[in-house]
Design a protein around this motif. Structure first.
Motif, short mmCIF file in Angstrom:
data_model
loop_
_atom_site.label_atom_id
_atom_site.label_comp_id
_atom_site.label_asym_id
_atom_site.label_seq_id
_atom_site.Cartn_x
_atom_site.Cartn_y
_atom_site.Cartn_z
N ASP A 108 0.82 -1.21 0.00
CA ASP A 108 0.00 0.00 0.00
C ASP A 108 0.85 1.26 0.00
N ALA A 118 0.96 4.46 -3.22
CA ALA A 118 0.74 5.91 -3.15
C ALA A 118 1.62 6.64 -4.16
N VAL A 122 4.77 11.60 1.75
CA VAL A 122 3.46 11.12 1.36
C VAL A 122 2.54 11.35 2.53
N LYS A 123 1.44 11.91 2.21
CA LYS A 123 0.49 12.12 3.30
C LYS A 123 -0.02 10.79 3.81
N LYS A 175 -2.46 8.22 5.49
CA LYS A 175 -3.90 8.10 5.35
C LYS A 175 -4.60 8.70 6.55
N VAL A 179 -10.07 7.04 9.79
CA VAL A 179 -11.49 6.96 9.45
C VAL A 179 -12.28 7.93 10.33
N ALA A 180 -13.09 8.70 9.67
CA ALA A 180 -13.89 9.63 10.44
C ALA A 180 -14.80 8.85 11.38
N GLU A 181 -14.72 9.24 12.57
CA GLU A 181 -15.53 8.50 13.51
C GLU A 181 -16.85 9.21 13.73
N GLY A 182 -17.79 8.40 13.77
CA GLY A 182 -19.13 8.97 13.93
C GLY A 182 -19.40 9.34 15.37
N GLY A 183 -20.37 10.04 15.54
CA GLY A 183 -20.75 10.40 16.91
C GLY A 183 -21.82 11.45 16.86
N CYS A 184 -22.25 11.76 17.98
CA CYS A 184 -23.30 12.77 18.00
C CYS A 184 -22.71 14.13 18.32
N GLN A 236 -2.64 11.50 -1.88
CA GLN A 236 -3.26 10.19 -1.87
C GLN A 236 -4.69 10.32 -2.31
N THR A 255 -14.76 7.29 3.46
CA THR A 255 -14.99 6.51 4.65
C THR A 255 -16.40 6.77 5.14
N GLY A 303 -20.02 8.73 10.31
CA GLY A 303 -21.05 8.42 11.29
C GLY A 303 -21.98 9.59 11.50
N GLY A 304 -22.96 9.38 12.18
CA GLY A 304 -23.90 10.45 12.45
C GLY A 304 -25.10 9.88 13.15
N CYS A 305 -25.89 10.74 13.55
CA CYS A 305 -27.07 10.24 14.24
C CYS A 305 -28.24 10.12 13.28
#
Lengths: 219, 203
Positions: free
Chosen positions: A102, A106, A208-209, A211, A214-219, B193, B198, B201-203
Protein backbone atom coordinates in the motif's frame (compact mmCIF):
# COMPACT_ATOMS: atom_id res chain seq x y z
CA UNK A 1 -68.77 -12.68 -10.66
CA UNK A 2 -66.16 -14.57 -8.60
CA UNK A 3 -65.04 -16.39 -11.67
CA UNK A 4 -64.48 -13.14 -13.45
CA UNK A 5 -62.51 -11.72 -10.55
CA UNK A 6 -60.19 -14.70 -10.28
CA UNK A 7 -59.60 -14.60 -13.97
CA UNK A 8 -58.66 -10.95 -13.71
CA UNK A 9 -56.35 -11.67 -10.81
CA UNK A 10 -54.67 -14.48 -12.63
CA UNK A 11 -54.24 -12.27 -15.63
CA UNK A 12 -52.51 -9.66 -13.51
CA UNK A 13 -50.23 -12.21 -11.86
CA UNK A 14 -49.04 -13.56 -15.17
CA UNK A 15 -48.11 -10.11 -16.28
CA UNK A 16 -45.99 -9.55 -13.21
CA UNK A 17 -44.38 -12.94 -13.52
CA UNK A 18 -43.57 -12.30 -17.13
CA UNK A 19 -42.09 -8.95 -16.25
CA UNK A 20 -39.86 -10.49 -13.58
CA UNK A 21 -38.64 -13.13 -15.98
CA UNK A 22 -37.83 -10.59 -18.64
CA UNK A 23 -35.87 -8.52 -16.14
CA UNK A 24 -34.04 -11.62 -14.94
CA UNK A 25 -33.18 -12.61 -18.46
CA UNK A 26 -31.85 -9.14 -19.06
CA UNK A 27 -29.64 -9.60 -16.03
CA UNK A 28 -27.87 -12.44 -17.83
CA UNK A 29 -26.23 -9.93 -20.10
CA UNK A 30 -24.42 -8.35 -17.18
CA UNK A 31 -21.76 -10.81 -16.27
CA UNK A 32 -20.11 -11.45 -12.98
CA UNK A 33 -16.53 -10.27 -12.88
CA UNK A 34 -13.78 -12.79 -12.55
CA UNK A 35 -12.00 -12.33 -9.32
CA UNK A 36 -8.57 -13.25 -10.59
CA UNK A 37 -8.99 -11.25 -13.69
CA UNK A 38 -8.26 -7.90 -12.07
CA UNK A 39 -6.89 -5.12 -14.20
CA UNK A 40 -6.95 -4.76 -17.94
CA UNK A 41 -7.51 -7.56 -20.46
CA UNK A 42 -4.61 -9.72 -21.65
CA UNK A 43 -5.06 -8.48 -25.21
CA UNK A 44 -4.78 -4.89 -24.05
CA UNK A 45 -1.75 -5.70 -21.94
CA UNK A 46 -0.08 -7.35 -24.90
CA UNK A 47 -0.77 -4.30 -27.05
CA UNK A 48 0.76 -2.04 -24.40
CA UNK A 49 3.76 -4.33 -24.18
CA UNK A 50 4.50 -4.31 -27.87
CA UNK A 51 4.46 -0.55 -28.05
CA UNK A 52 7.86 0.67 -27.01
CA UNK A 53 6.77 4.13 -25.96
CA UNK A 54 7.32 3.26 -22.32
CA UNK A 55 11.08 3.46 -22.79
CA UNK A 56 12.88 6.66 -22.01
CA UNK A 57 16.49 6.99 -23.12
CA UNK A 58 19.35 7.84 -20.80
CA UNK A 59 19.99 11.07 -22.70
CA UNK A 60 16.42 12.20 -22.17
CA UNK A 61 16.69 11.27 -18.52
CA UNK A 62 19.92 13.21 -18.07
CA UNK A 63 18.34 16.22 -19.71
CA UNK A 64 15.36 16.02 -17.38
CA UNK A 65 17.55 15.70 -14.30
CA UNK A 66 19.77 18.62 -15.28
CA UNK A 67 16.90 20.90 -16.16
CA UNK A 68 15.27 19.96 -12.87
CA UNK A 69 12.09 18.85 -14.47
CA UNK A 70 9.65 18.45 -11.58
CA UNK A 71 7.19 16.23 -13.41
CA UNK A 72 8.52 12.77 -12.62
CA UNK A 73 9.50 10.40 -9.84
CA UNK A 74 12.43 8.03 -10.28
CA UNK A 75 11.80 4.61 -8.79
CA UNK A 76 14.73 2.29 -8.15
CA UNK A 77 13.42 -1.29 -8.10
CA UNK A 78 16.71 -2.90 -7.04
CA UNK A 79 17.35 -4.06 -3.49
CA UNK A 80 18.33 -1.70 -0.72
CA UNK A 81 22.07 -2.40 -0.78
CA UNK A 82 22.51 -1.46 -4.41
CA UNK A 83 20.30 1.55 -3.86
CA UNK A 84 22.52 2.75 -1.04
CA UNK A 85 25.73 2.31 -3.00
CA UNK A 86 24.60 4.23 -6.07
CA UNK A 87 21.35 5.52 -7.45
CA UNK A 88 20.18 8.33 -9.66
CA UNK A 89 19.69 11.72 -8.03
CA UNK A 90 16.46 12.03 -6.12
CA UNK A 91 15.35 8.47 -6.78
CA UNK A 92 13.23 6.59 -4.30
CA UNK A 93 13.71 2.92 -3.56
CA UNK A 94 10.87 0.45 -4.00
CA UNK A 95 12.36 -3.06 -4.15
CA UNK A 96 10.46 -5.27 -6.57
CA UNK A 97 9.10 -7.39 -3.72
CA UNK A 98 7.43 -4.41 -2.14
CA UNK A 99 6.02 -3.11 -5.39
CA UNK A 100 2.39 -3.72 -4.58
CA UNK A 101 2.43 -2.72 -0.94
CA UNK A 102 0.00 0.00 0.00
CA UNK A 103 2.85 2.33 0.82
CA UNK A 104 4.36 1.99 -2.64
CA UNK A 105 1.02 2.34 -4.37
CA UNK A 106 0.74 5.91 -3.15
CA UNK A 107 3.72 6.74 -5.36
CA UNK A 108 2.78 4.56 -8.30
CA UNK A 109 -0.94 5.06 -8.59
CA UNK A 110 -1.32 8.79 -9.01
CA UNK A 111 -1.79 11.26 -11.82
CA UNK A 112 0.55 14.02 -10.68
CA UNK A 113 3.91 12.63 -11.79
CA UNK A 114 5.40 10.35 -14.39
CA UNK A 115 6.89 7.29 -12.76
CA UNK A 116 10.22 6.14 -14.22
CA UNK A 117 11.32 2.65 -13.21
CA UNK A 118 14.94 1.65 -13.44
CA UNK A 119 17.26 -1.17 -12.36
CA UNK A 120 20.68 -2.36 -13.52
CA UNK A 121 19.28 -3.25 -16.89
CA UNK A 122 15.65 -2.81 -17.77
CA UNK A 123 14.72 -6.40 -16.96
CA UNK A 124 13.37 -5.89 -13.45
CA UNK A 125 12.06 -2.46 -14.35
CA UNK A 126 10.00 -4.08 -17.10
CA UNK A 127 8.61 -6.58 -14.62
CA UNK A 128 7.53 -3.75 -12.35
CA UNK A 129 6.10 -1.96 -15.35
CA UNK A 130 4.01 -4.87 -16.58
CA UNK A 131 2.36 -5.48 -13.22
CA UNK A 132 1.56 -1.83 -12.65
CA UNK A 133 0.37 -1.47 -16.21
CA UNK A 134 -1.97 -4.40 -15.76
CA UNK A 135 -3.47 -2.66 -12.74
CA UNK A 136 -4.13 0.36 -14.93
CA UNK A 137 -1.71 2.79 -13.32
CA UNK A 138 -0.96 5.76 -15.51
CA UNK A 139 2.18 7.56 -16.69
CA UNK A 140 4.59 4.67 -16.24
CA UNK A 141 7.96 4.77 -17.98
CA UNK A 142 11.06 2.58 -18.01
CA UNK A 143 14.64 3.80 -18.26
CA UNK A 144 15.98 1.94 -21.29
CA UNK A 145 19.10 -0.02 -20.51
CA UNK A 146 18.98 0.96 -16.87
CA UNK A 147 22.02 1.93 -14.88
CA UNK A 148 24.44 -0.08 -17.03
CA UNK A 149 23.49 1.96 -20.05
CA UNK A 150 23.45 5.09 -17.91
CA UNK A 151 27.08 4.44 -17.08
CA UNK A 152 28.03 3.70 -20.67
CA UNK A 153 26.40 6.78 -22.14
CA UNK A 154 26.23 9.48 -19.50
CA UNK A 155 28.77 8.80 -16.77
CA UNK A 156 31.50 7.42 -18.99
CA UNK A 157 30.66 8.39 -22.58
CA UNK A 158 32.89 6.84 -25.26
CA UNK A 159 35.11 9.34 -27.01
CA UNK A 160 34.27 9.63 -30.70
CA UNK A 161 36.99 8.62 -33.12
CA UNK A 162 38.10 10.85 -35.95
CA UNK A 163 36.09 9.14 -38.62
CA UNK A 164 32.83 9.91 -36.87
CA UNK A 165 30.46 12.66 -37.98
CA UNK A 166 30.17 15.98 -36.26
CA UNK A 167 27.01 14.93 -34.45
CA UNK A 168 28.97 12.31 -32.55
CA UNK A 169 31.24 15.05 -31.25
CA UNK A 170 28.43 17.31 -30.14
CA UNK A 171 26.70 14.36 -28.52
CA UNK A 172 29.93 13.51 -26.72
CA UNK A 173 30.26 17.09 -25.49
CA UNK A 174 26.72 17.10 -24.17
CA UNK A 175 27.23 13.78 -22.44
CA UNK A 176 30.55 14.85 -21.00
CA UNK A 177 29.00 17.99 -19.59
CA UNK A 178 26.19 15.88 -18.17
CA UNK A 179 28.64 13.51 -16.52
CA UNK A 180 30.37 16.50 -14.90
CA UNK A 181 27.01 17.53 -13.57
CA UNK A 182 26.60 14.09 -12.01
CA UNK A 183 29.94 14.29 -10.24
CA UNK A 184 32.56 12.92 -12.64
CA UNK A 185 35.75 14.95 -12.77
CA UNK A 186 37.95 15.07 -15.85
CA UNK A 187 41.65 15.86 -15.60
CA UNK A 188 41.46 18.62 -18.22
CA UNK A 189 38.67 20.21 -16.29
CA UNK A 190 40.81 20.58 -13.18
CA UNK A 191 43.66 22.44 -14.81
CA UNK A 192 41.50 25.44 -15.57
CA UNK A 193 40.48 26.61 -12.09
CA UNK A 194 37.54 25.84 -9.75
CA UNK A 195 36.76 25.07 -6.13
CA UNK A 196 34.95 22.65 -3.80
CA UNK A 197 34.69 18.92 -3.64
CA UNK A 198 31.97 17.40 -5.71
CA UNK A 199 28.86 16.41 -3.99
CA UNK A 200 26.38 13.90 -5.11
CA UNK A 201 23.04 15.52 -5.59
CA UNK A 202 21.05 15.61 -2.38
CA UNK A 203 18.26 13.21 -2.02
CA UNK A 204 14.83 14.42 -2.73
CA UNK A 205 12.53 14.16 0.15
CA UNK A 206 9.26 12.81 -0.89
CA UNK A 207 6.61 12.99 1.67
CA UNK A 208 3.46 11.12 1.36
CA UNK A 209 0.49 12.12 3.30
CA UNK A 210 -0.48 9.42 5.68
CA UNK A 211 -3.90 8.10 5.35
CA UNK A 212 -6.38 9.93 7.36
CA UNK A 213 -7.99 8.04 10.07
CA UNK A 214 -11.49 6.96 9.45
CA UNK A 215 -13.89 9.63 10.44
CA UNK A 216 -15.53 8.50 13.51
CA UNK A 217 -19.13 8.97 13.93
CA UNK A 218 -20.75 10.40 16.91
CA UNK A 219 -23.30 12.77 18.00
CA UNK B 1 -63.24 -14.85 -24.40
CA UNK B 2 -61.45 -14.15 -21.10
CA UNK B 3 -59.80 -17.54 -21.19
CA UNK B 4 -58.54 -16.89 -24.65
CA UNK B 5 -57.01 -13.58 -23.60
CA UNK B 6 -55.27 -15.22 -20.69
CA UNK B 7 -53.68 -17.83 -22.89
CA UNK B 8 -52.61 -15.10 -25.26
CA UNK B 9 -50.89 -13.16 -22.49
CA UNK B 10 -49.08 -16.22 -21.22
CA UNK B 11 -47.80 -17.11 -24.64
CA UNK B 12 -46.66 -13.57 -25.30
CA UNK B 13 -44.86 -13.43 -21.97
CA UNK B 14 -43.18 -16.79 -22.46
CA UNK B 15 -42.02 -15.99 -25.97
CA UNK B 16 -40.65 -12.68 -24.77
CA UNK B 17 -38.87 -14.47 -21.97
CA UNK B 18 -37.37 -17.06 -24.23
CA UNK B 19 -36.32 -14.39 -26.68
CA UNK B 20 -34.60 -12.41 -23.93
CA UNK B 21 -32.75 -15.51 -22.75
CA UNK B 22 -31.64 -16.36 -26.26
CA UNK B 23 -30.45 -12.84 -26.90
CA UNK B 24 -28.65 -12.86 -23.58
CA UNK B 25 -26.89 -16.11 -24.41
CA UNK B 26 -25.97 -14.98 -27.89
CA UNK B 27 -24.50 -11.69 -26.79
CA UNK B 28 -22.70 -13.25 -23.86
CA UNK B 29 -19.12 -13.56 -24.90
CA UNK B 30 -16.90 -15.24 -22.43
CA UNK B 31 -13.57 -13.39 -22.45
CA UNK B 32 -11.24 -15.51 -24.54
CA UNK B 33 -8.22 -15.14 -22.35
CA UNK B 34 -8.36 -14.67 -18.64
CA UNK B 35 -5.51 -14.22 -16.24
CA UNK B 36 -4.95 -17.16 -13.94
CA UNK B 37 -3.00 -15.15 -11.38
CA UNK B 38 -3.82 -11.88 -9.76
CA UNK B 39 -1.04 -9.33 -9.59
CA UNK B 40 -0.11 -9.97 -5.96
CA UNK B 41 0.53 -13.69 -6.47
CA UNK B 42 2.16 -12.98 -9.81
CA UNK B 43 4.60 -10.63 -8.10
CA UNK B 44 5.38 -13.21 -5.43
CA UNK B 45 6.08 -15.87 -8.04
CA UNK B 46 8.12 -13.53 -10.20
CA UNK B 47 10.39 -12.56 -7.35
CA UNK B 48 10.81 -16.09 -6.00
CA UNK B 49 10.88 -18.31 -9.09
CA UNK B 50 13.73 -18.55 -11.52
CA UNK B 51 12.83 -18.30 -15.17
CA UNK B 52 16.25 -18.71 -16.65
CA UNK B 53 17.57 -21.55 -18.74
CA UNK B 54 21.30 -21.34 -19.43
CA UNK B 55 22.45 -21.74 -23.00
CA UNK B 56 24.27 -25.02 -22.37
CA UNK B 57 21.02 -26.80 -21.54
CA UNK B 58 19.43 -25.92 -24.82
CA UNK B 59 19.45 -29.47 -26.17
CA UNK B 60 17.46 -30.93 -23.33
CA UNK B 61 14.79 -33.26 -24.73
CA UNK B 62 12.17 -31.83 -22.45
CA UNK B 63 12.54 -28.30 -23.76
CA UNK B 64 10.59 -26.80 -26.61
CA UNK B 65 12.28 -23.75 -28.06
CA UNK B 66 10.10 -20.90 -29.23
CA UNK B 67 11.44 -17.90 -31.09
CA UNK B 68 9.48 -14.75 -30.27
CA UNK B 69 11.12 -12.53 -32.89
CA UNK B 70 9.36 -11.57 -36.07
CA UNK B 71 9.02 -14.16 -38.80
CA UNK B 72 11.42 -12.20 -40.98
CA UNK B 73 14.18 -12.46 -38.41
CA UNK B 74 13.27 -16.09 -37.80
CA UNK B 75 13.76 -16.86 -41.47
CA UNK B 76 17.13 -15.17 -41.44
CA UNK B 77 18.35 -17.61 -38.87
CA UNK B 78 17.21 -19.40 -35.77
CA UNK B 79 18.17 -22.13 -33.36
CA UNK B 80 17.57 -25.71 -34.48
CA UNK B 81 14.26 -27.26 -33.42
CA UNK B 82 12.81 -23.85 -32.62
CA UNK B 83 9.40 -22.78 -33.83
CA UNK B 84 8.38 -19.20 -34.44
CA UNK B 85 5.62 -17.46 -32.48
CA UNK B 86 6.26 -13.75 -32.53
CA UNK B 87 5.26 -11.71 -29.51
CA UNK B 88 2.30 -9.87 -31.07
CA UNK B 89 0.77 -13.20 -32.00
CA UNK B 90 1.00 -15.15 -28.78
CA UNK B 91 -2.67 -14.64 -27.96
CA UNK B 92 -3.90 -16.03 -31.27
CA UNK B 93 -6.00 -19.11 -30.85
CA UNK B 94 -3.78 -21.44 -32.84
CA UNK B 95 -0.74 -20.36 -30.86
CA UNK B 96 -2.48 -20.70 -27.53
CA UNK B 97 -3.39 -24.24 -28.59
CA UNK B 98 0.32 -24.94 -29.01
CA UNK B 99 1.09 -23.62 -25.55
CA UNK B 100 -1.78 -25.63 -24.08
CA UNK B 101 -0.68 -28.88 -25.68
CA UNK B 102 2.90 -28.32 -24.59
CA UNK B 103 1.75 -27.74 -21.04
CA UNK B 104 -0.33 -30.89 -21.18
CA UNK B 105 2.61 -32.88 -22.47
CA UNK B 106 4.65 -31.68 -19.51
CA UNK B 107 7.22 -29.96 -21.67
CA UNK B 108 9.04 -26.81 -20.68
CA UNK B 109 8.61 -23.95 -23.10
CA UNK B 110 11.83 -22.01 -23.55
CA UNK B 111 11.40 -18.59 -25.11
CA UNK B 112 14.20 -16.68 -26.74
CA UNK B 113 14.71 -13.49 -28.70
CA UNK B 114 17.47 -11.05 -29.51
CA UNK B 115 18.11 -10.61 -25.82
CA UNK B 116 16.45 -11.73 -22.59
CA UNK B 117 15.00 -8.27 -21.93
CA UNK B 118 13.00 -8.47 -25.13
CA UNK B 119 11.45 -11.79 -24.14
CA UNK B 120 10.76 -10.76 -20.57
CA UNK B 121 7.37 -9.16 -21.11
CA UNK B 122 6.19 -11.92 -23.43
CA UNK B 123 7.04 -14.47 -20.79
CA UNK B 124 5.25 -12.56 -18.07
CA UNK B 125 2.04 -12.30 -20.06
CA UNK B 126 2.04 -16.04 -20.70
CA UNK B 127 2.93 -16.70 -17.09
CA UNK B 128 0.07 -14.61 -15.80
CA UNK B 129 -2.28 -16.44 -18.13
CA UNK B 130 -1.44 -19.63 -16.25
CA UNK B 131 1.28 -21.18 -18.39
CA UNK B 132 3.70 -21.81 -15.57
CA UNK B 133 5.97 -23.99 -17.71
CA UNK B 134 7.46 -21.07 -19.63
CA UNK B 135 11.12 -20.24 -19.19
CA UNK B 136 13.60 -17.89 -20.74
CA UNK B 137 16.82 -18.66 -22.57
CA UNK B 138 19.70 -16.68 -21.14
CA UNK B 139 21.18 -15.82 -24.48
CA UNK B 140 21.81 -12.97 -26.82
CA UNK B 141 21.58 -13.42 -30.54
CA UNK B 142 23.62 -11.59 -33.10
CA UNK B 143 24.88 -12.17 -36.60
CA UNK B 144 28.38 -12.38 -37.92
CA UNK B 145 28.70 -12.72 -41.67
CA UNK B 146 25.13 -13.95 -41.86
CA UNK B 147 25.72 -16.63 -39.32
CA UNK B 148 23.72 -16.76 -36.17
CA UNK B 149 25.76 -16.39 -33.03
CA UNK B 150 24.47 -17.07 -29.58
CA UNK B 151 26.14 -15.69 -26.53
CA UNK B 152 25.40 -16.26 -22.89
CA UNK B 153 23.94 -13.20 -21.35
CA UNK B 154 23.89 -12.08 -17.77
CA UNK B 155 20.67 -10.61 -16.59
CA UNK B 156 20.65 -7.52 -14.42
CA UNK B 157 24.32 -7.80 -13.63
CA UNK B 158 25.74 -4.51 -12.48
CA UNK B 159 28.56 -3.93 -14.94
CA UNK B 160 30.31 -1.17 -13.14
CA UNK B 161 30.30 0.36 -9.72
CA UNK B 162 29.30 3.86 -10.70
CA UNK B 163 29.84 5.39 -7.27
CA UNK B 164 33.37 3.98 -7.31
CA UNK B 165 34.00 5.33 -10.79
CA UNK B 166 32.98 8.85 -9.79
CA UNK B 167 35.17 8.71 -6.70
CA UNK B 168 38.05 7.46 -8.78
CA UNK B 169 37.65 10.30 -11.25
CA UNK B 170 37.90 12.91 -8.51
CA UNK B 171 40.98 11.19 -7.15
CA UNK B 172 42.63 11.16 -10.55
CA UNK B 173 42.04 14.83 -10.85
CA UNK B 174 44.44 17.11 -9.09
CA UNK B 175 43.43 17.20 -5.44
CA UNK B 176 44.74 20.71 -4.82
CA UNK B 177 42.29 22.35 -7.12
CA UNK B 178 38.68 21.83 -6.38
CA UNK B 179 35.76 21.62 -8.64
CA UNK B 180 32.54 23.43 -8.54
CA UNK B 181 29.56 21.36 -9.10
CA UNK B 182 26.07 22.59 -9.34
CA UNK B 183 23.90 20.66 -7.04
CA UNK B 184 20.24 20.60 -7.75
CA UNK B 185 18.23 22.04 -4.91
CA UNK B 186 16.26 19.79 -2.73
CA UNK B 187 12.86 19.11 -3.98
CA UNK B 188 9.99 18.23 -1.79
CA UNK B 189 7.40 16.25 -3.56
CA UNK B 190 4.14 15.41 -2.02
CA UNK B 191 2.01 12.76 -3.49
CA UNK B 192 -1.60 13.30 -2.93
CA UNK B 193 -3.26 10.19 -1.87
CA UNK B 194 -6.49 9.33 -3.38
CA UNK B 195 -9.04 10.00 -0.78
CA UNK B 196 -10.81 6.99 0.33
CA UNK B 197 -14.35 7.55 1.18
CA UNK B 198 -14.99 6.51 4.65
CA UNK B 199 -18.26 5.90 6.21
CA UNK B 200 -19.13 8.86 8.20
CA UNK B 201 -21.05 8.42 11.29
CA UNK B 202 -23.90 10.45 12.45
CA UNK B 203 -27.07 10.24 14.24
Amino acid sequence: MTKKQTAKFLNFRYKILALILVVLAGGLVLLPKYQKNEGIKPEQLLANTISLERYISTDQMAHKLISQDPSFILVDVRDENSYNSYTLPNAINIPLKKLLDDESKAYLNQNQFDVVFFSNDHYYADQAWILCNRLGFKNLRVLKGGLNHWFKTIINPPKPTEDMPEEAYSLYDTRKAASMFFGVVYPDQVQSNEVETPKIAPKKIITVKKKKKVAEGGC
Amino acid sequence: MKELEKVKNISIASTLFILAVIIGLLTYKRPKNTFALNTKTALEKITSDSFFVPLVNVNNQNYKLIDVRSSYEFDKGHLDTAINISTPEILKEANLEIFKSLKKAGKTVVLYGNNPEEVNTTLLILYQLGYNNVKLLKAEISYLQNRLITKNSDIEKSEKDIAEFIKESTKNADSSSVIQIVTPPKKVITVKQKKKKTAEGGC
